[in-house]
Design a protein around this motif. Structure first.
Motif, PDB file in Angstrom:
ATOM      1  N   ALA A   1       0.506  10.663 -14.960  1.00  0.00           N
ATOM      2  CA  ALA A   1      -0.322  10.798 -16.156  1.00  0.00           C
ATOM      3  C   ALA A   1      -0.232   9.529 -17.008  1.00  0.00           C
ATOM      4  O   ALA A   1      -1.240   9.031 -17.509  1.00  0.00           O
ATOM      5  CB  ALA A   1       0.115  12.016 -16.971  1.00  0.00           C
ATOM      6  N   TRP A   2       0.990   9.015 -17.145  1.00  0.00           N
ATOM      7  CA  TRP A   2       1.168   7.776 -17.906  1.00  0.00           C
ATOM      8  C   TRP A   2       0.371   6.644 -17.261  1.00  0.00           C
ATOM      9  O   TRP A   2      -0.302   5.881 -17.943  1.00  0.00           O
ATOM     10  CB  TRP A   2       2.662   7.403 -17.947  1.00  0.00           C
TER      11      TRP A   2
ATOM     12  N   ALA B   1       0.315  17.225 -18.241  1.00  0.00           N
ATOM     13  CA  ALA B   1       1.055  16.609 -17.127  1.00  0.00           C
ATOM     14  C   ALA B   1       2.048  15.595 -17.673  1.00  0.00           C
ATOM     15  O   ALA B   1       3.206  15.543 -17.264  1.00  0.00           O
ATOM     16  CB  ALA B   1       0.091  15.932 -16.159  1.00  0.00           C
ATOM     17  N   ARG B   2       1.592  14.812 -18.654  1.00  0.00           N
ATOM     18  CA  ARG B   2       2.439  13.792 -19.249  1.00  0.00           C
ATOM     19  C   ARG B   2       3.683  14.397 -19.880  1.00  0.00           C
ATOM     20  O   ARG B   2       4.749  13.793 -19.910  1.00  0.00           O
ATOM     21  CB  ARG B   2       1.599  13.049 -20.301  1.00  0.00           C
TER      22      ARG B   2
ATOM     23  N   VAL C   1      -4.098   2.689 -16.951  1.00  0.00           N
ATOM     24  CA  VAL C   1      -5.191   2.039 -16.218  1.00  0.00           C
ATOM     25  C   VAL C   1      -6.500   2.145 -16.993  1.00  0.00           C
ATOM     26  O   VAL C   1      -7.167   1.146 -17.249  1.00  0.00           O
ATOM     27  CB  VAL C   1      -5.360   2.661 -14.807  1.00  0.00           C
ATOM     28  N   PHE C   2      -6.843   3.388 -17.409  1.00  0.00           N
ATOM     29  CA  PHE C   2      -8.173   3.561 -17.984  1.00  0.00           C
ATOM     30  C   PHE C   2      -8.275   3.119 -19.436  1.00  0.00           C
ATOM     31  O   PHE C   2      -9.362   3.017 -19.982  1.00  0.00           O
ATOM     32  CB  PHE C   2      -8.656   5.006 -17.794  1.00  0.00           C
TER      33      PHE C   2
ATOM     34  N   PRO D   1       8.838  14.867 -13.222  1.00  0.00           N
ATOM     35  CA  PRO D   1       8.725  13.429 -13.517  1.00  0.00           C
ATOM     36  C   PRO D   1       7.579  12.746 -12.772  1.00  0.00           C
ATOM     37  O   PRO D   1       7.008  11.774 -13.279  1.00  0.00           O
ATOM     38  CB  PRO D   1      10.090  12.866 -13.079  1.00  0.00           C
ATOM     39  N   VAL D   2       7.235  13.258 -11.575  1.00  0.00           N
ATOM     40  CA  VAL D   2       6.132  12.652 -10.821  1.00  0.00           C
ATOM     41  C   VAL D   2       4.820  12.833 -11.588  1.00  0.00           C
ATOM     42  O   VAL D   2       4.047  11.883 -11.769  1.00  0.00           O
ATOM     43  CB  VAL D   2       6.026  13.268  -9.404  1.00  0.00           C
TER      44      VAL D   2
END
Ligand SMILES: Nc1ncnc2c1ncn2[C@@H]1O[C@H](COP(=O)(O)OP(=O)(O)O)[C@@H](O)[C@H]1O
Ligand SMILES: [Mg+2]
Lengths: 272, 311
Positions: B99-100, B87-88, B105-106, B93-94
């Motif tokens: 993904a970024w 996905a990244r 976050v994690f 672009p969405v």
């Protein structure tokens, strides 16, 4: 027949129908206008060599023919079928509509391409390199694909290398495998992008020999090359690319020995 | 022209000796022996207690959960990570941005904090309903019942792992020559097939060592979930020493098992690396056993080829 000059719509040989028809092709990378209304015809069974300075857009042109690159205007047809688009109309005005990825893949499968750096799959054996696409793209039964691959390997003189991994082969052998891999898809047209430029001088000959053999079978070929001897011996016509156009095209002896365009004269005098 | 030697046949070759290596080797062995002696010879470690609990039923149950958790988290985490990596790198672009965001976050929330949040999810969402918007839910229930401590541990570890796995997979894919994708394209192969058949197997060469580290990290990371009372290996050991007060021997029991499992995983990693390394080098790599044998034989002046085969 005379050498055609600007705007060089390459005249196909009178005896064959066109295998490739490139019309008014325009392509830019940002501000860089790489292809500027380039046109070229290649007849069925013909070998055309593209020559020109580095950065003149030869690779870009070749990669457009099998839609590895998109373009901004113009059209390419191979064997009568538009590449990447289909004819349609909007409000009574004819337009070309972009094809889906799946349809483009089908077109690519019928055009063979050989790269400067071979691009063999290093984790697969030579045989696996040759049967991957026929089995999984064209749906040929594996047994049949293996038989074809064996024939092709014998043709390029590498019958005993089927079980080797690419990295255990010399550069010349790798490029011959790459040619066999492209042929395994039974293409109607073969594109070569500087197939011998990455090779040590003593390995160039074996690759050119395989290409010459292929030309003799009647394969239509577009070859970007700096090997003038090959162009002289094998090409039906030589096209000189400059400024995003084909500025001179004709039989090799004409274009290579008596170029009329000043840029072609300058380029060729530097080569000798 | 012949080589300028006086004899007709050149004399046999004698390899350079390395006395320094022998001295350094002997010193290292001596040092290791001293350290080992001080540990094994320490009566306060109560080796008899260690032996008594090494195969204790509670320890075995904890060990089993640790293994299950490690493999479940690794399998789902790597899969999720591969999806996030693709996905990244997608042209959408969405997707690339989401993904970024996930990875950011994690990777920024400490695992311990995340575990505690999952464990206390009922505070945020007392009732959980899973289903499509505007339709009756497929699963619904009390959050405390749906998300047990083990589920919270699995969720927390997996989401954490996926973020790291995504970066590892992305790095691996980027390490593959773009000419490979181009060659696949030119043959008419689909993007999914190119990724699966051409790019990922080559990316594995750089993914496997990093993923091996991640796997071993996850194995030990499972110990952290003992804080939310998940009955894994460390918690099982703690459960016993809270009763018997034999703290250190039981920590040694857990440590021995972690060391054993890490050893098994390292051997596994070696073979997986060898598998994905095929066709990658000109010479076939010899097994460590053959390499060790070659060193030994060379030291005794027997000639072997560098790859370990007989000359
Ligand atoms: N992906 C790309 N992005 C931007 N510029 C490019 C790209 N590919 C090629 N170019 C530029 O387009 C020009 C033509 O390139 P190319 O077709 O490779 O030339 P040639 O093959 O004749 O040497 C060069 O100036 C090159 O730098
Ligand atoms: Mg080029």
């Amino acid at each position: 027949m005379s050498t055609t000059t600007i705007p060089a719509a390459g005249t196909a040989r009178a005896d064959g129908r066109s295998m490739v028809e490139i019309r008014e092709l325009h392509k830019s990378y940002g501000d860089l206008h790489v292809l500027q209304g380039l046109s070229l015809d290649v007849a069925e069974g013909e070998v055309v060599c593209l020559i020109g300075a580095s950065g003149s857009g030869k690779s870009t042109l070749l990669r457009c023919i099998n839609r590895l690159e998109t373009w901004d205007a113009g059209s390419i047809a191979v064997n009568g079928d538009l590449i990447g688009y289909r004819s349609s109309e909007r409000g009574g005005v004819p337009v070309l509509k972009e094809l889906k990825a799946r349809e483009v893949r089908k077109q690519r499968a019928e055009i063979g391409m050989v790269f400067q750096h071979f691009n063999l799959f290093p984790h697969l054996t030579v045989m696996e390199n040759l049967v991957e696409a026929p089995v999984n793209v064209a749906g040929v039964p594996r047994r049949e694909a293996v038989a074809t691959a064996e024939q092709l390997l014998a043709m390029v003189g590498l019958a005993e290398k089927a079980k080797s991994y690419p990295r255990h082969l010399s550069g010349g052998q790798q490029q011959r495998v790459a040619i066999a891999r492209a042929l395994a898809m039974k293409p109607r047209l073969m594109l070569f992008d500087e197939p011998t430029s990455a090779l040590d001088p003593e390995l160039v000959k074996e690759v050119l020999h395989a290409m010459k053999q292929l030309a003799e079978t009647g394969m239509t070929m577009v070859v970007v090359t700096h090997e003038m001897t090959f162009a002289r011996e094998v090409a039906g016509r030589v096209a000189f690319v400059d400024g995003g156009q084909i500025v001179e095209v004709g039989p090799p002896e004409q274009v290579l020995d008596n170029p009329t365009h000043p840029r072609a004269q300058a380029f060729l005098s530097r080569l000798v | 022209m012949s080589v300028s030697t006086t004899e007709a046949n050149p004399p046999p070759l004698e390899a350079l000796r390395h006395p320094g290596r022998w001295v350094a080797g002997a010193a290292a062995i001596l040092l290791a022996f001293v350290v080992l002696e001080s540990i094994l010879g320490n009566s306060r470690l109560q080796w008899d207690v260690v032996g008594e609990y090494l195969f204790d039923e509670g320890i075995m149950k904890g060990l089993r959960l640790t293994i299950i958790l490690t493999f479940a988290v690794t399998a789902v985490g790597m899969l999720l990570g591969t999806l996030i990596a693709t996905a990244r790198m997608s042209k959408n672009p969405v997707l690339a941005w989401l993904a970024w965001f996930y990875v950011w976050v994690f990777r920024s929330v400490p695992l311990l904090v995340q575990l505690l949040l999952w464990f206390n999810i009922a505070y945020l969402y007392p009732k959980i309903e899973i289903g499509l918007p505007f339709l009756p839910p497929l699963i619904e229930g009390d959050a405390n019942k749906l998300i047990s401590a083990t589920t919270a541990a699995f969720l927390g570890l997996t989401l954490h792992e996926a973020a790291y796995a995504a970066e590892i997979v992305r790095g691996g894919i980027l390490s593959v020559d773009p000419g490979q994708t181009e060659a696949g394209d030119a043959l008419g192969m689909s993007r999914a097939r190119i990724l699966r058949r051409i790019v990922l197997p080559q990316a594995m060469r750089s993914i496997v060592p990093a993923a091996g580290n991640l796997l071993i990290g996850t194995l030990k990371g499972t110990a952290i979930v003992s804080v939310i009372a998940v009955d894994e290996l460390l918690y099982a050991a703690q459960f016993i020493y809270n009763r018997t007060f034999e703290v250190v021997p039981l920590l040694v029991v857990a440590t021995l098992w972690y060391m054993f499992m890490t050893a098994v995983l390292s051997v596994l990693q070696y073979f997986v690396e060898r598998y994905y390394g095929r066709g990658a080098t000109r010479s076939t790599t010899a097994s460590p056993w053959a390499q060790a044998k070659a060193v030994f034989l060379r030291a005794r002046g027997v000639f072997t080829t560098p790859t370990g085969g007989k000359a």
